[in-house]
Design an enzyme around this catalytic site. Structure first.
Site, PDB file in Angstrom:
ATOM      1  N   GLU A 134       0.847  -1.188   0.000  1.00  0.00           N
ATOM      2  CA  GLU A 134       0.000   0.000   0.000  1.00  0.00           C
ATOM      3  C   GLU A 134       0.888   1.246   0.000  1.00  0.00           C
ATOM      4  OE1 GLU A 134      -3.953   1.552   2.408  1.00  0.00           O
ATOM      5  OE2 GLU A 134      -2.348   0.598   3.554  1.00  0.00           O
ATOM      6  N   LYS A 140     -10.226   0.582  -2.220  1.00  0.00           N
ATOM      7  CA  LYS A 140     -10.302   0.211  -0.799  1.00  0.00           C
ATOM      8  C   LYS A 140     -11.645   0.607  -0.196  1.00  0.00           C
ATOM      9  CE  LYS A 140      -7.600   0.735   3.484  1.00  0.00           C
ATOM     10  NZ  LYS A 140      -6.403   1.395   4.067  1.00  0.00           N
ATOM     11  N   CYS A 199      -5.027  -3.496   3.426  1.00  0.00           N
ATOM     12  CA  CYS A 199      -4.702  -3.046   4.778  1.00  0.00           C
ATOM     13  C   CYS A 199      -5.858  -3.206   5.777  1.00  0.00           C
ATOM     14  CB  CYS A 199      -4.201  -1.605   4.722  1.00  0.00           C
ATOM     15  SG  CYS A 199      -3.204  -1.127   6.167  1.00  0.00           S
TER      16      CYS A 199
END
Length: 272
Positions: A40, A113, A153
């Site tokens: 990321e 995301k 994440c």
């Protein structure tokens, strides 16, 4: 299929970060990897959150996307481009996006995301929603016969996303073989939660999980946890690197997944 998690300690210069990413991708290809995953924010760990907005790109056009496409084509490699900031509906925020390019340099998958990190403990504070617009759709794709699910994440903390990735649009079960999770976990949360959550997602879904992380102290003063790793479908850690730049590799084995799913048919026992 051999896969590689690439660990970086990205800085505040996009050009320098792309140069470091290129070196790691070349190492992965030279080691026989077919799929390499950057972390990321691989292209930028800015001094402030608005720095992401400053370097955002339009979907399909820009130096970061051009770099990923051309490198995939030059190396004959599948590349999951960690995350990069893409233009979204809000002019003051970006989409935090994983783009996957196939060995022909063609875009094979895009995931924005969905879950945005928020954390505060004393002076340590993060609020991704200040600069990022969330995505809305789970994304999985096929890579040389392997079904691959994408997450980023903070998504790791939401097991329902991983379950959703193993269903077809009509609701039929279609398990992923491997999940990719580029990340920039904080040192504070990573020390306690990173490995146990990755292993849990692997065990729950009887699938491989690859976590490619930022790992070290960055120019902006932030410290990330690192510990990029690859976990098998029984929750065993096959390879890991604690800190610093690294290429972490392991080989996916269909027989291992089949054996684990046959001996423990939990996926077939789901009632919801």
């Amino acid at each position: 299929m051999k896969i590689a998690a690439l660990q970086m300690v990205s800085g505040t210069s996009v050009a320098s970060n792309l140069q470091r990413a290129q070196s790691l991708l070349e190492q992965a290809a030279s080691q026989g990897a077919r799929l390499a995953v950057l972390p990321e924010y691989f292209c930028l760990m800015g001094q402030t959150d608005p720095d992401k907005v400053r370097v955002r790109e339009k979907p399909g056009s820009g130096p970061i996307q051009d770099f990923l496409a051309s490198t995939a084509r030059r190396l004959g490699l599948w590349i999951a481009g960690g995350t990069l900031p893409l233009q979204g509906p809000d002019p003051n925020r970006v989409l935090n996006t994983t783009l996957v390019f196939n060995p022909a340099g063609e875009l094979a998958a895009r995931y924005d995301k969905m879950h945005l990190f928020a954390f505060q403990s004393g002076a340590e504070r993060y609020a991704e929603a200040d600069s990022i617009t969330p995505g809305s759709q789970p994304v999985a794709f096929d890579c040389e016969g392997w079904r691959v699910g994408l997450a980023i994440c903070y998504d790791l903390r939401f097991p329902e996303l991983f379950r959703a990735l193993s269903r077809r649009p009509d609701g039929a079960i279609h398990p992923c073989d491997v999940f990719l999770l580029p990340a920039a976990f904080t040192h504070t949360t990573g020390e306690k939660h990173w490995e146990v959550l990755l292993r849990a997602r692997a065990i729950e879904n009887l699938a491989y999980v690859l976590g490619s992380a930022q790992g070290g102290t960055h120019e902006n003063g932030r410290r990330t946890w690192g510990h990029s790793l690859i976990v098998d479908s029984w929750g065993e850690v096959l390879a890991m690197q604690a800190e610093g730049e690294a290429v972490v590799t392991a080989t996916l084995e269909r027989e291992r997944i089949a054996r684990h799913r046959q001996s423990l048919p939990a996926l077939a026992h789901r009632v919801v």
